[in-house]
Design a protein around this motif. Structure first.
Motif, mmCIF file in Angstrom:
data_model
loop_
_atom_site.group_PDB
_atom_site.id
_atom_site.type_symbol
_atom_site.label_atom_id
_atom_site.label_comp_id
_atom_site.label_asym_id
_atom_site.label_seq_id
_atom_site.Cartn_x
_atom_site.Cartn_y
_atom_site.Cartn_z
ATOM 1 N N ALA A 180 0.867 -1.224 -0.033
ATOM 2 C CA ALA A 180 -0.119 -0.064 0.010
ATOM 3 C C ALA A 180 0.844 1.303 -0.068
ATOM 4 O O ALA A 180 0.221 2.455 -0.064
ATOM 5 N N GLY A 181 2.143 1.026 -0.023
ATOM 6 C CA GLY A 181 2.944 2.230 -0.100
ATOM 7 C C GLY A 181 3.188 3.145 1.331
ATOM 8 O O GLY A 181 3.486 4.125 1.324
ATOM 9 N N VAL A 182 2.993 2.412 2.610
ATOM 10 C CA VAL A 182 3.088 2.888 3.566
ATOM 11 C C VAL A 182 4.301 3.067 4.137
ATOM 12 O O VAL A 182 5.378 2.394 3.819
ATOM 13 N N SER A 183 4.816 4.098 4.792
ATOM 14 C CA SER A 183 6.001 4.712 4.994
ATOM 15 C C SER A 183 6.708 3.336 5.767
ATOM 16 O O SER A 183 6.081 2.623 6.678
ATOM 17 N N ALA A 184 8.003 3.246 5.617
ATOM 18 C CA ALA A 184 8.876 2.420 6.523
ATOM 19 C C ALA A 184 8.830 2.698 7.860
ATOM 20 O O ALA A 184 8.514 3.807 8.379
ATOM 21 N N PRO A 185 9.224 1.695 8.907
ATOM 22 C CA PRO A 185 9.010 1.872 10.125
ATOM 23 C C PRO A 185 9.908 3.006 10.749
ATOM 24 O O PRO A 185 10.866 3.777 9.878
ATOM 25 N N SER A 186 9.388 3.802 11.530
ATOM 26 C CA SER A 186 9.963 5.056 12.077
ATOM 27 C C SER A 186 11.557 4.988 12.198
ATOM 28 O O SER A 186 12.311 5.982 12.011
ATOM 29 N N GLY A 187 11.990 4.082 12.810
ATOM 30 C CA GLY A 187 13.339 3.831 13.186
ATOM 31 C C GLY A 187 14.188 3.972 11.808
ATOM 32 O O GLY A 187 15.206 4.596 11.813
ATOM 33 N N THR A 188 13.706 3.219 10.885
ATOM 34 C CA THR A 188 14.254 3.414 9.601
ATOM 35 C C THR A 188 14.451 4.598 9.018
ATOM 36 O O THR A 188 15.235 5.067 8.429
ATOM 37 N N HIS A 189 13.024 5.164 8.895
ATOM 38 C CA HIS A 189 12.935 6.534 8.468
ATOM 39 C C HIS A 189 14.125 7.591 9.165
ATOM 40 O O HIS A 189 14.452 8.287 8.315
ATOM 41 N N ALA A 190 14.019 7.457 10.247
ATOM 42 C CA ALA A 190 14.837 8.346 10.978
ATOM 43 C C ALA A 190 16.439 8.354 10.539
ATOM 44 O O ALA A 190 17.085 9.216 10.686
ATOM 45 N N LYS A 191 16.854 7.089 10.398
ATOM 46 C CA LYS A 191 18.127 6.804 10.025
ATOM 47 C C LYS A 191 18.409 7.221 8.505
ATOM 48 O O LYS A 191 19.568 8.029 8.490
ATOM 49 N N VAL A 192 17.563 7.120 7.913
ATOM 50 C CA VAL A 192 17.632 7.627 6.306
ATOM 51 C C VAL A 192 17.540 9.268 6.581
ATOM 52 O O VAL A 192 18.571 9.832 5.823
ATOM 53 N N ALA A 193 16.962 9.710 7.163
ATOM 54 C CA ALA A 193 16.623 11.195 7.353
ATOM 55 C C ALA A 193 17.870 11.696 7.651
ATOM 56 O O ALA A 193 18.485 12.922 7.327
ATOM 57 N N ARG A 194 18.401 11.209 8.825
ATOM 58 C CA ARG A 194 19.655 11.603 9.302
ATOM 59 C C ARG A 194 20.922 11.791 8.205
ATOM 60 O O ARG A 194 21.577 12.590 8.353
ATOM 61 N N ALA A 195 21.071 10.264 7.610
ATOM 62 C CA ALA A 195 22.050 10.331 6.663
ATOM 63 C C ALA A 195 21.977 11.330 5.659
ATOM 64 O O ALA A 195 23.137 12.245 5.289
ATOM 65 N N ALA A 196 20.993 11.562 5.246
ATOM 66 C CA ALA A 196 20.574 12.315 4.120
ATOM 67 C C ALA A 196 20.856 14.003 4.520
ATOM 68 O O ALA A 196 21.381 14.810 3.686
#
Length: 315
Positions: free
Chosen positions: A224-240
């Motif tokens: 359904a395109g639901v966002s990845a778990p919050s922990g994964t999203h936080a790691k990606v956002a920090r790196a980006a």
């Protein structure tokens, strides 16, 4: 494909091949035992193994395609094939369990309606239970070892390891319960021994149906395109954000989806100055390399925009 990825793919392929033939043997054994013992529980066990056998064939083909680069025919690659596999496998298992519940419910209805219920033959059940439990434990160990060797990123191996444990528990529980039925003779439960098999099936279904339901719910969210778990999203956002700061770009946000073992990352940036396309490619490649070490396999896309890519009505 890197040497590590190729090695992981080979480990996965060998584990699935072993599981495929083991499940074919268990399917025939379960159906034969059900015929010899007149047990619905053994039939359910055999059908469960048959589903695992067919699933192993599909899993091997899907596992060989996951991570391959996009093509003209599949512009987004084959990563979502893994999610589709787990989704439909869960649905098939749910269907098998529902079928078993209907068969067992019919036997109980026949019994209380005064109909005839065939008496169980316990000899084949004892042999089957011991052999199948040992095979399932061996398969679960083999799948889990392969899962660890591949970096704990293969949803297929994780699913198969759980399925092997459930199959073993199903065989152990049904076998032990069925073999205990003769000891009920002479007790207040003696009149109900003929439907003991059906009652055991219903109890086992209630105990294990949560697993395919849980897998189905998880993969449905991925599809359904639901966002990845919050922990994964936080790691990606920090790196980006950190890399954007190094390149002196303005970081808007990151969108992260999960497709089995693969993560899809879209980063919205504003360079705030004229840049060459090569600079965008370099940013993408550097970010992908960093994320490989933190969240696992990724596909990264960069969107150059003055906005954050969210609609005004979104939260």
């Amino acid at each position: 494909m890197s040497d590590s990825a190729a090695q992981h793919r080979d480990v996965e392929r060998k584990a699935l091949a072993l599981g495929k033939w083991a499940n074919l043997f268990m399917a025939f054994a379960g159906i034969a035992t059900a015929w010899a013992s007149r047990s619905d529980a053994m039939l359910v066990d055999g059908l469960y193994s048959a589903v695992n056998f067919v699933s192993a064939i599909a899993a091997a083909r899907i596992g060989a395609r996951v991570g391959l680069p996009p093509t003209r025919k599949r512009p987004w690659g084959h990563d979502f094939d893994e999610v589709l596999y787990v989704t439909f496998r869960s649905l098939i298992l749910i269907g098998v369990l529902v079928f078993a519940a209907v068969v067992s419910g019919s036997k109980i209805w026949t019994f209380f309606s005064g109909g005839s219920v065939p008496e169980l033959i316990f000899g084949p059940i004892a042999i089957y239970a011991v052999v199948i439990v040992l095979i399932c434990l061996g398969l679960a160990f083999n799948f889990h070892r392969a899962y660890r060797k591949t970096g704990k990123r293969s949803a297929i191996l994780k699913t198969e390891a759980r399925a092997a444990l459930i199959d073993g528990a199903l065989s152990l529980g049904s076998g032990a319960a069925l073999l205990s039925l003769p000891f009920l003779k002479g007790t207040v439960l003696a009149p109900y021994v003929p439907i003991g098999d059906a009652v055991i099936v219903l109890i086992l279904i209630l105990a294990i149906i949560w697993q395919p339901l849980s897998s189905f719910r998880t993969t449905l969210a991925d599809l359904a395109g639901v966002s990845a778990p919050s922990g994964t999203h936080a790691k990606v956002a920090r790196a980006a954000r950190a890399l954007a700061r190094e390149k002196q770009f303005r970081f808007h946000r990151a969108a992260v989806l999960q497709a089995g073992r693969m993560h899809w990352v879209v980063v919205y940036l504003d360079p705030e100055r004229p840049i060459e396309a090569r600079a965008v490619d370099d940013f993408r490649d550097m970010l992908a390399a960093r994320l490989e070490d933190t969240v696992g396999p990724v596909r990264v896309e960069i969107v150059i925009t003055a906005s954050d890519g969210l609609s005004p009505s979104s939260g």
